[in-house]
Design a protein around this motif. Structure first.
Motif, PDB file in Angstrom:
ATOM      1  N   ALA A   1       1.602  -5.567  17.804  1.00 26.37           N
ATOM      2  CA  ALA A   1       0.813  -4.518  17.157  1.00 26.37           C
ATOM      3  C   ALA A   1      -0.616  -4.950  16.903  1.00 26.37           C
ATOM      4  CB  ALA A   1       1.473  -4.101  15.848  1.00 26.37           C
ATOM      5  N   ALA A   2      -0.790  -6.175  16.418  1.00 27.35           N
ATOM      6  CA  ALA A   2      -2.132  -6.613  16.063  1.00 27.35           C
ATOM      7  C   ALA A   2      -3.049  -6.690  17.272  1.00 27.35           C
ATOM      8  CB  ALA A   2      -2.061  -7.974  15.379  1.00 27.35           C
ATOM      9  N   CYS A   3      -2.474  -7.048  18.451  1.00 25.19           N
ATOM     10  CA  CYS A   3      -3.330  -7.247  19.614  1.00 25.19           C
ATOM     11  C   CYS A   3      -3.384  -6.039  20.534  1.00 25.19           C
ATOM     12  CB  CYS A   3      -2.855  -8.471  20.426  1.00 25.19           C
ATOM     13  SG  CYS A   3      -1.210  -8.305  21.082  1.00 25.19           S
ATOM     14  N   PHE A   4      -2.469  -5.087  20.399  1.00 23.37           N
ATOM     15  CA  PHE A   4      -2.456  -3.960  21.341  1.00 23.37           C
ATOM     16  C   PHE A   4      -2.701  -2.631  20.666  1.00 23.37           C
ATOM     17  CE2 PHE A   4      -0.601  -0.596  23.794  1.00 23.37           C
ATOM     18  CZ  PHE A   4      -1.056  -0.869  25.069  1.00 23.37           C
ATOM     19  N   CYS A   5      -1.976  -2.355  19.592  1.00 22.28           N
ATOM     20  CA  CYS A   5      -1.937  -0.985  19.097  1.00 22.28           C
ATOM     21  C   CYS A   5      -2.940  -0.689  17.995  1.00 22.28           C
ATOM     22  CB  CYS A   5      -0.530  -0.665  18.607  1.00 22.28           C
ATOM     23  SG  CYS A   5       0.641  -0.655  19.958  1.00 22.28           S
ATOM     24  N   LEU A   6      -3.382  -1.695  17.286  1.00 23.50           N
ATOM     25  CA  LEU A   6      -4.337  -1.467  16.224  1.00 23.50           C
ATOM     26  C   LEU A   6      -5.555  -2.312  16.549  1.00 23.50           C
ATOM     27  CD1 LEU A   6      -1.839  -1.767  13.241  1.00 23.50           C
ATOM     28  CD2 LEU A   6      -2.471   0.267  14.504  1.00 23.50           C
TER      29      LEU A   6
ATOM     30  N   SER B   1       2.787   3.515  17.604  1.00 23.99           N
ATOM     31  CA  SER B   1       2.869   2.135  17.148  1.00 23.99           C
ATOM     32  C   SER B   1       2.987   2.023  15.628  1.00 23.99           C
ATOM     33  CB  SER B   1       1.617   1.372  17.598  1.00 23.99           C
ATOM     34  OG  SER B   1       0.483   1.755  16.824  1.00 23.99           O
ATOM     35  N   PHE B   2       2.998   3.136  14.906  1.00 22.52           N
ATOM     36  CA  PHE B   2       3.075   3.071  13.449  1.00 22.52           C
ATOM     37  C   PHE B   2       4.241   2.178  13.012  1.00 22.52           C
ATOM     38  CE2 PHE B   2       0.669   6.591  11.071  1.00 22.52           C
ATOM     39  CZ  PHE B   2      -0.414   6.510  11.928  1.00 22.52           C
ATOM     40  N   ASN B   3       3.982   1.360  11.991  1.00 19.51           N
ATOM     41  CA  ASN B   3       5.024   0.447  11.500  1.00 19.51           C
ATOM     42  C   ASN B   3       6.259   1.193  11.023  1.00 19.51           C
ATOM     43  OD1 ASN B   3       2.176  -0.881  10.575  1.00 19.51           O
ATOM     44  ND2 ASN B   3       3.593  -2.407  11.344  1.00 19.51           N
ATOM     45  N   SER B   4       6.038   2.272  10.283  1.00 17.20           N
ATOM     46  CA  SER B   4       7.138   3.104   9.796  1.00 17.20           C
ATOM     47  C   SER B   4       6.956   4.506  10.340  1.00 17.20           C
ATOM     48  CB  SER B   4       7.159   3.137   8.263  1.00 17.20           C
ATOM     49  OG  SER B   4       8.096   4.090   7.790  1.00 17.20           O
TER      50      SER B   4
ATOM     51  N   PRO C   1       9.717  19.916   6.438  1.00 19.84           N
ATOM     52  CA  PRO C   1       8.749  18.832   6.633  1.00 19.84           C
ATOM     53  C   PRO C   1       9.426  17.462   6.616  1.00 19.84           C
ATOM     54  CG  PRO C   1       7.875  20.460   5.117  1.00 19.84           C
ATOM     55  CD  PRO C   1       9.309  20.848   5.366  1.00 19.84           C
ATOM     56  N   VAL C   2       9.010  16.606   7.537  1.00 17.91           N
ATOM     57  CA  VAL C   2       9.617  15.284   7.660  1.00 17.91           C
ATOM     58  C   VAL C   2       8.864  14.283   6.802  1.00 17.91           C
ATOM     59  CG1 VAL C   2      10.343  15.843  10.006  1.00 17.91           C
ATOM     60  CG2 VAL C   2       8.220  14.565   9.651  1.00 17.91           C
ATOM     61  N   ASN C   3       9.487  13.149   6.547  1.00 18.87           N
ATOM     62  CA  ASN C   3       8.857  12.090   5.765  1.00 18.87           C
ATOM     63  C   ASN C   3       7.643  11.526   6.492  1.00 18.87           C
ATOM     64  OD1 ASN C   3      10.805  12.324   3.747  1.00 18.87           O
ATOM     65  ND2 ASN C   3      12.122  10.766   4.660  1.00 18.87           N
ATOM     66  N   ASP C   4       6.707  11.004   5.714  1.00 14.89           N
ATOM     67  CA  ASP C   4       5.457  10.492   6.269  1.00 14.89           C
ATOM     68  C   ASP C   4       5.701   9.325   7.217  1.00 14.89           C
ATOM     69  OD1 ASP C   4       4.366  12.283   4.511  1.00 14.89           O
ATOM     70  OD2 ASP C   4       3.362  10.793   3.248  1.00 14.89           O
ATOM     71  N   ALA C   5       4.903   9.294   8.287  1.00 14.47           N
ATOM     72  CA  ALA C   5       4.782   8.093   9.112  1.00 14.47           C
ATOM     73  C   ALA C   5       3.627   7.270   8.553  1.00 14.47           C
ATOM     74  CB  ALA C   5       4.511   8.457  10.565  1.00 14.47           C
ATOM     75  N   GLU C   6       3.783   5.931   8.524  1.00 22.12           N
ATOM     76  CA  GLU C   6       2.781   5.087   7.884  1.00 22.12           C
ATOM     77  C   GLU C   6       2.522   3.826   8.699  1.00 22.12           C
ATOM     78  OE1 GLU C   6       3.851   6.215   3.214  1.00 22.12           O
ATOM     79  OE2 GLU C   6       4.348   4.225   4.009  1.00 22.12           O
TER      80      GLU C   6
ATOM     81  N   GLU D   1     -15.238   7.420   2.516  1.00 22.53           N
ATOM     82  CA  GLU D   1     -15.833   6.121   2.227  1.00 22.53           C
ATOM     83  C   GLU D   1     -14.703   5.107   2.052  1.00 22.53           C
ATOM     84  OE1 GLU D   1     -19.043   5.141   1.941  1.00 22.53           O
ATOM     85  OE2 GLU D   1     -19.665   7.137   2.633  1.00 22.53           O
ATOM     86  N   LEU D   2     -14.753   4.053   2.846  1.00 20.76           N
ATOM     87  CA  LEU D   2     -13.674   3.067   2.822  1.00 20.76           C
ATOM     88  C   LEU D   2     -14.254   1.666   2.693  1.00 20.76           C
ATOM     89  CD1 LEU D   2     -11.469   4.462   5.743  1.00 20.76           C
ATOM     90  CD2 LEU D   2     -11.058   4.718   3.290  1.00 20.76           C
ATOM     91  N   ALA D   3     -13.609   0.883   1.869  1.00 21.07           N
ATOM     92  CA  ALA D   3     -13.979  -0.521   1.745  1.00 21.07           C
ATOM     93  C   ALA D   3     -13.314  -1.316   2.855  1.00 21.07           C
ATOM     94  CB  ALA D   3     -13.569  -1.052   0.378  1.00 21.07           C
ATOM     95  N   LYS D   4     -13.984  -2.413   3.242  1.00 22.89           N
ATOM     96  CA  LYS D   4     -13.380  -3.243   4.274  1.00 22.89           C
ATOM     97  C   LYS D   4     -12.085  -3.849   3.762  1.00 22.89           C
ATOM     98  CE  LYS D   4     -15.748  -7.622   3.264  1.00 22.89           C
ATOM     99  NZ  LYS D   4     -16.604  -8.694   3.827  1.00 22.89           N
ATOM    100  N   GLY D   5     -11.234  -4.249   4.692  1.00 20.59           N
ATOM    101  CA  GLY D   5      -9.927  -4.788   4.330  1.00 20.59           C
ATOM    102  C   GLY D   5      -8.810  -3.906   4.845  1.00 20.59           C
ATOM    103  N   GLU D   6      -7.625  -4.135   4.341  1.00 21.48           N
ATOM    104  CA  GLU D   6      -6.453  -3.416   4.833  1.00 21.48           C
ATOM    105  C   GLU D   6      -6.327  -2.059   4.181  1.00 21.48           C
ATOM    106  OE1 GLU D   6      -2.067  -4.403   4.019  1.00 21.48           O
ATOM    107  OE2 GLU D   6      -2.457  -5.391   5.930  1.00 21.48           O
ATOM    108  N   ARG D   7      -6.112  -1.041   5.017  1.00 19.89           N
ATOM    109  CA  ARG D   7      -5.952   0.330   4.546  1.00 19.89           C
ATOM    110  C   ARG D   7      -4.649   0.909   5.120  1.00 19.89           C
ATOM    111  NH1 ARG D   7      -9.715  -1.144   2.030  1.00 19.89           N
ATOM    112  NH2 ARG D   7      -8.051  -0.849   0.512  1.00 19.89           N
ATOM    113  N   LYS D   8      -4.037   1.819   4.357  1.00 17.52           N
ATOM    114  CA  LYS D   8      -2.798   2.463   4.791  1.00 17.52           C
ATOM    115  C   LYS D   8      -3.101   3.854   5.342  1.00 17.52           C
ATOM    116  CE  LYS D   8       0.227   4.310   1.948  1.00 17.52           C
ATOM    117  NZ  LYS D   8       1.310   4.469   0.933  1.00 17.52           N
ATOM    118  N   LEU D   9      -2.649   4.105   6.578  1.00 17.43           N
ATOM    119  CA  LEU D   9      -2.752   5.422   7.188  1.00 17.43           C
ATOM    120  C   LEU D   9      -1.404   6.134   7.105  1.00 17.43           C
ATOM    121  CD1 LEU D   9      -4.687   4.669  10.517  1.00 17.43           C
ATOM    122  CD2 LEU D   9      -5.633   5.396   8.319  1.00 17.43           C
ATOM    123  N   SER D  10      -1.443   7.429   6.831  1.00 10.74           N
ATOM    124  CA  SER D  10      -0.214   8.222   6.759  1.00 10.74           C
ATOM    125  C   SER D  10      -0.396   9.528   7.500  1.00 10.74           C
ATOM    126  CB  SER D  10       0.159   8.529   5.299  1.00 10.74           C
ATOM    127  OG  SER D  10       0.284   7.358   4.531  1.00 10.74           O
TER     128      SER D  10
END
Length: 593
Positions: free
Chosen positions: A14-19, A34-37, A64-69, A128-137
């Motif tokens: 995932a780190a090298c291909f999908c994100l 490629s979403f983790n969940s 409605p289905v549960n969120d993909a994250e 507006e987003l700060a650098k670092g890890e962010r969660k997408l849903s």
């Protein structure tokens, strides 16, 4: 226990291909599959050749289905624009059925997605987003087949994103270093397609000492017989009862959830062969061939995108659509032949089995579905976007006859359109049914999102099997597949003056005497090391009508697996098995009883 290569490879890649980030402008392309969940979203990989990628589908049957994250790492702080490649699959004067939002760290972006017709990039919003890890849903709103192919996060306010398939492919390649295989698998035989034909081919070949790679694009084996599609297996076992009983289904109605148990049986039996290397969730995307011979087949993992190359002296195309043969340059046919082509003129119910001139109509694809009694009142939402197809038709369940085919729609190129037409038919018909007072407690139990295909490409072998071969019970010196079921060819009721809607089909039958299919129908005429088994075997449109069911195509797979062992023994081509070693090959088949 055999080695299984599956979705677990995602966590490594995932780190090298999908994100992957573009360092120059801090842009990130996220492949939705490629979403983790995945949450309640499912990976739909059946239309890759048409729209360019697997995608996530919110298949909630109206709930409605549960969120993909998933999580991404941003290198810079700033304003990010989030684009999503998505599709409004039922455009019109109503709310789009597949609407959803994107959220970042739990905060929704401003725009609903899934409103534009066709596959397009749509702006989800900016944040507006700060650098670092962010969660997408991905937050589904309807449960009615919302779809997300990819997300693109960029700090550029003005950006033109590619739309056309080839341009999109080239653009994606700038993010993903995926033009060369990360892994090469070498074996004696590569089988692509894990339906009954593919499973039988792999099992019989391994029993004869071959090392086999079995490549299949879904998480479970069985193809149309799997728990994902749920078509019952018809036909007889021929010479291969022992093998086929390990992988077929019991005889219960189409759509039954009993296929879950039979799918588990099939998986366990195939996995018991230590020399089958099973690649689940890998979809082939190319065959490398030169001078009429295949050297390798390429495939990607449908979530991680891992690129694997399969090298072998022999290959079996069990893809149904004949993809391996098509990519390799094999001769093939599609559509109905004129009755003068093979002398297949026949009449049933006032319809000609073969037309006066060639056309592109073939038997259609089905989406099976069913309902259940919830024991209490259950509502079902209005579906105005479905009524142009369903009209006034009402139903609480759907079997094989829920089938769609048109002369101007290809079962390959227009497969997503065909599937979505059947979605409209199902949801609209069920909505009409729910209007009845006695239907208050009835709810949808299961709707497949995968097409159950009957016919598309048919690869050409040294013999083209026809209706007359069946009708006359023609004897063949190289007979390897045996059957006695009736010839069964489908047509749409809308071809007649029937008042039934266009998504329902009928069938024309011809009671045949026992018949056989020759080995010469199971290898390519012009690709020297290619076998084919399944509904893409060498036949005419009407010739497919008898042997197309799964136990019969399973016989084809088993016969091919044994032929591959003769090829290996003498270092010969499939054609040379017929020409020089037929007696030995037929004796090997007889020994399978």
């Amino acid at each position: 226990m055999m080695k299984i290569n599956s979705i677990i490879t995602f966590f490594f890649l995932a780190a090298c291909f999908c994100l992957t980030a573009n360092a120059q402008n801090s842009s990130i392309l996220v492949e939705a599959e490629s979403f983790n969940s995945k949450g309640g979203w499912v990976v739909d990989s059946q239309f890759v050749e048409q729209m360019g990628s697997p995608y996530l589908l919110a298949h909630g049957m109206g709930k409605p289905v549960n969120d993909a994250e998933t999580r991404v790492s941003l290198e810079k702080t700033g304003t990010y624009y989030v684009w999503v490649r998505t599709k409004n699959w039922a455009p019109g004067n109503w709310d789009a059925p597949g609407r959803f939002y994107v959220a970042i760290d739990g905060q929704r972006l401003e725009n609903q997605l899934g409103k534009k017709a066709g596959w397009n990039w749509d702006l989800a919003g900016k944040m507006e987003l700060a650098k670092g890890e962010r969660k997408l849903s991905l937050q589904d709103l309807t449960g009615f087949e919302g779809r997300c192919d990819a997300l693109y996060l960029t700090m550029s306010e003005i950006e033109t994103l590619p739309h056309e398939k080839e341009a999109l492919k080239k653009w994606r390649a700038g993010f993903f270093a995926a033009d060369t295989p990360g892994k090469v698998v070498k074996c004696d035989l590569v089988v692509v397609g894990g339906g009954l034909a593919g499973c039988a081919a792999a099992m019989t070949a391994v029993e004869q000492g071959l090392k086999v790679a079995l490549v299949h694009d879904r998480p479970v084996l069985g193809g149309n017989a799997s728990s994902e599609i749920r078509v019952r297996t018809l036909g007889i076992y021929g010479k291969f009862e022992r093998i086929l009983k390990k992988i077929d289904n019991a005889h219960y109605p189409n759509g039954s959830d009993k296929t879950i148990k039979d799918t588990q049986k099939r998986m366990a039996n195939v996995m018991s062969y230590k020399n089958i290397e099973l690649f689940l969730n890998y979809r082939a995307f190319g065959a490398n061939a030169a001078e009429g011979k295949i050297s390798s087949v390429d495939a990607r993992q449908t979530s991680s995108g891992e690129f694997v190359r399969f090298e072998a002296p022999l290959f079996v195309d069990c893809t149904g659509d004949g993809w391996i043969g098509y990519w390799a340059g094999a001769e093939y046919s599609y559509g109905r032949e004129a009755f003068s082509t093979y002398g297949e003129k026949w009449d049933a119910k006032g319809l000609l089995w073969s037309p006066a001139t060639n056309d592109n109509r073939v038997m259609g694809s089905s989406v099976l579905w069913g309902s259940e009694n919830a024991g209490k009142p259950v509502s079902f939402p209005e579906v105005p976007w479905a009524m142009d197809v369903a009209k006034k038709w009402a139903a609480e369940t759907g079997g094989w006859e829920w089938e769609f085919s048109q002369n101007d729609l290809s079962q390959i190129d227009d497969a997503e359109t065909i599937r979505d037409h059947l979605f409209k038919a199902i949801y609209g018909s069920f909505y009409n049914y729910k209007k009845q007072p006695e239907a208050g407690a009835i709810q949808l139990k299961w709707v497949s999102f995968l097409l159950g295909k009957r016919e598309s490409r048919r690869l050409v072998g040294d013999h083209i099997y026809t209706f007359n071969d069946m009708r006359e019970s023609r004897p063949f010196e190289d007979a390897v597949v045996f059957e006695k079921r009736e010839v069964d060819v489908h047509y749409q009721w809308s071809q007649t003056r029937s008042s039934k809607p266009d998504f329902l089909s009928g069938a024309m039958f011809y009671e045949a005497k026992p018949y056989s299919v020759p080995y010469r129908c199971l290898y390519s005429k012009n690709i020297s090391n290619l076998f084919m088994a399944g509904r893409n075997f060498s036949c005419s449109h009407i010739g497919l009508g008898g042997p197309r069911v799964m136990r019969t195509t399973g016989q084809m797979g088993a016969a091919v697996g044994l032929a591959a062992s003769v090829c290996k023994k003498y270092n010969i081509t499939p054609r040379e098995v017929y020409r020089a070693h037929l007696k030995e090959y037929l004796a090997l088949i007889e020994s399978q009883k």
